[in-house]
Design a protein around this motif. Sequence first.
Motif, short mmCIF file in Angstrom:
data_model
loop_
_atom_site.label_atom_id
_atom_site.label_comp_id
_atom_site.label_asym_id
_atom_site.label_seq_id
_atom_site.Cartn_x
_atom_site.Cartn_y
_atom_site.Cartn_z
N PRO B 72 0.81 -1.23 0.00
CA PRO B 72 0.00 0.00 0.00
C PRO B 72 0.85 1.27 0.00
O PRO B 72 0.38 2.31 -0.45
CB PRO B 72 -0.83 -0.12 1.29
N GLY B 73 2.11 1.19 0.45
CA GLY B 73 2.94 2.39 0.52
C GLY B 73 3.82 2.62 -0.70
O GLY B 73 4.75 3.41 -0.64
N VAL B 74 3.52 1.94 -1.82
CA VAL B 74 4.39 2.07 -3.00
C VAL B 74 4.56 3.54 -3.39
O VAL B 74 3.59 4.29 -3.42
CB VAL B 74 3.86 1.25 -4.20
N GLY B 75 5.79 3.93 -3.67
CA GLY B 75 6.06 5.29 -4.11
C GLY B 75 6.31 6.25 -2.96
O GLY B 75 6.81 7.35 -3.17
N SER B 76 5.95 5.86 -1.73
CA SER B 76 6.28 6.69 -0.56
C SER B 76 7.73 6.40 -0.18
O SER B 76 8.45 5.72 -0.90
CB SER B 76 5.36 6.34 0.61
N ASN B 77 8.17 6.87 0.99
CA ASN B 77 9.56 6.61 1.37
C ASN B 77 9.74 5.33 2.20
O ASN B 77 10.75 5.16 2.86
CB ASN B 77 10.15 7.82 2.10
N ARG B 78 8.75 4.43 2.17
CA ARG B 78 8.94 3.15 2.86
C ARG B 78 10.14 2.43 2.21
O ARG B 78 10.36 2.54 1.02
CB ARG B 78 7.67 2.29 2.83
N ARG B 79 10.90 1.70 3.06
CA ARG B 79 12.08 1.04 2.53
C ARG B 79 11.73 -0.23 1.74
O ARG B 79 10.65 -0.80 1.93
CB ARG B 79 13.01 0.67 3.69
N ALA B 80 12.63 -0.64 0.87
CA ALA B 80 12.51 -1.92 0.17
C ALA B 80 13.59 -2.83 0.74
O ALA B 80 14.74 -2.41 0.90
CB ALA B 80 12.71 -1.72 -1.32
#
Lengths: 262, 262, 262
Positions: B72-80
């Motif tokens: 759901p957080g794609v494109g935000s600054n959540r880490r991969a």
Amino acid sequence: MSGLISLTTDFGTIDPFVGIMKAVILGISPKTRIVDLSHEIEAQNILQAARVLSASAQWFPKGSVHLAVVDPGVGSNRRALAVKSDGHFFVAPDNGILSTVLNEKSKIYALDKPKYFMKNVSGTFHGRDVFAPVSAWIAKGTPLPMMGTQIYDPILLDIPKIKTDKGQLTGEVIAIDRFGNLATNILQNDIVKNFPPSSELIVRIGGKKIAGPFSCYNEARPNTGACLINSTSVLEIFCNRGNAEKKLKLKVGTTVTLTEKH
Amino acid sequence: MSGLISLTTDFGTIDPFVGIMKAVILGISPKTRIVDLSHEIEAQNILQAARVLSASAQWFPKGSVHLAVVDPGVGSNRRALAVKSDGHFFVAPDNGILSTVLNEKSKIYALDKPKYFMKNVSGTFHGRDVFAPVSAWIAKGTPLPMMGTQIYDPILLDIPKIKTDKGQLTGEVIAIDRFGNLATNILQNDIVKNFPPSSELIVRIGGKKIAGPFSCYNEARPNTGACLINSTSVLEIFCNRGNAEKKLKLKVGTTVTLTEKH
Amino acid sequence: MSGLISLTTDFGTIDPFVGIMKAVILGISPKTRIVDLSHEIEAQNILQAARVLSASAQWFPKGSVHLAVVDPGVGSNRRALAVKSDGHFFVAPDNGILSTVLNEKSKIYALDKPKYFMKNVSGTFHGRDVFAPVSAWIAKGTPLPMMGTQIYDPILLDIPKIKTDKGQLTGEVIAIDRFGNLATNILQNDIVKNFPPSSELIVRIGGKKIAGPFSCYNEARPNTGACLINSTSVLEIFCNRGNAEKKLKLKVGTTVTLTEKH
């Protein structure tokens, strides 16, 4: 060996059961190629799975392994089978699922050598613990007699048979696909055997006459009941550009008759 | 490396998103074999994906790569993240989806080397632009430390924990499969730790006593509530030849208790 | 050749039609890798399949073969095509399904050499009897001119075109995905061509202003109508953490306009 294993189950594709079976197969036989036939067999519908096998196996190279798991009796004392029939291998529970691919020449083995199973066989998932590893070992070339004991009394489904009486051939609808096309238990072969080559046929379903048999869907008038011999050599009822199931209000079990026009 | 990559997403199978990820993987690592675990995770249901991973990864050969994208957080600054845990690799967004496979020995890296991503990373499809190419590079043998920076604070889900009090073990239903079987958060291990080996157990769900634990579905009387330890070592509620969810009117969150019979 | 064949059909995954096509392909070309794009194209929805092809083919290595079968005219005299376009191969019925991947440089061949088909071509399943074997032969390196006759008049879909008038760009919704996101016929390129680089845009859908274009879903306020250029370079309408189709009551055909803010 063809290097191919086909899979037919009622496991669905939401849960990871099928992926886990593939992991087990590829862990044992890394070069095997796996082809999904269907994982959306209706829960516990053994006849539907049996029909998928008979429609599909012939299109694979000889030596392919066909794993089929619709297994309401998992964990009970029902036998697990490995079969060689018409140059193909089949691995499945002994519950009738192989009825459509067995013949008098088939070699049938009850699997009883745990060395070909996973180490701890669960009571609930023989697809993973028994059928997947056995299929992988067969794909690697393990002879069936090493894996089980030959048997001669496999369980067979009571598939509705066609009747012939006074020039009338009577069958019934046995399955419906997602387009609303209806498969019957009448095969091209049954027609060839019962009517002269050039005869014009009258097909009735639920007592009502329908057009055909045609040679393709497009020959029929749109949105009217019609029939043809389909791609698996089965007499099929359809509506060109429509849904025969809904249009004609038909269901599994509806009677289909063929007579010769005079 | 095992040469295998498993895929778990909530992308569904109508749109070509999964096929596009496979194209990217095979473009980078043509010999990799890809196994679908599930693409029908409920939209944005991170816990469901986490449970698929923990039930499945162990059945793959060591060195397999497990790619999971519910994001759901794609494109935000959540880490991969790329992770090595128990001999398996995991590639996923840092949102708790790996909660069930991480332990104190896991090595966790935040992916920050764009040379392992696709050239233009979109704001909407990191499955294709980040996770697929990274998984392919890992399958080809690229060491994780070359691909990111080690971290020690991955996001973890707040998975409901079992409680034990005065000889009673209390858990809850956490998932329901397509057959209407209900998985709980109670593991075989929890039972082994809390009750003596030979003890006879009473299992209650929503306060109501059910039969079992049995060792397979078929041991239970048809169409009554029952339980067993399932093929993933989880206490499961079921109805032999029926649908437990509908029959017993249960849902995710319903309380399950175990006590010893005296 | 890349060794890859992608599949796009409206056959669904309940019946074994797709598995049978794979059996035919692997029987002819055992080393080919097969990637499913979608088998859940709406029955006979040629435009939907065409959009899957244009969104997906570019992510495969050059030399891949893309087989697409949505074929209401099967068994009629509609032509069967093999195409080379932009370094990719396409195999499909001549009914417009390739509209989105054809350009003035594409080489188009009508398949008319039965030696590349299955022995008995049915009237109902050219996916198995024509398109699968032809795709396999192309994947093995057979040149298209050996398999058919070049043609210059393929059938093309009448895909809704954008209009530009007095600084307003007008398009429409042409597809909806399972998350309720709506794709329009407006491409990133259309915007670049019609508005200056730094211009601030006003996007209206069904006459109502929505926020954006954003660069990712998370930038938009939750549960309000918004838009972005999606991962396939298409203007897409969405609701952050919600379902735009339901929230905004939109459907295929709804008008979308872009104007510059002054």
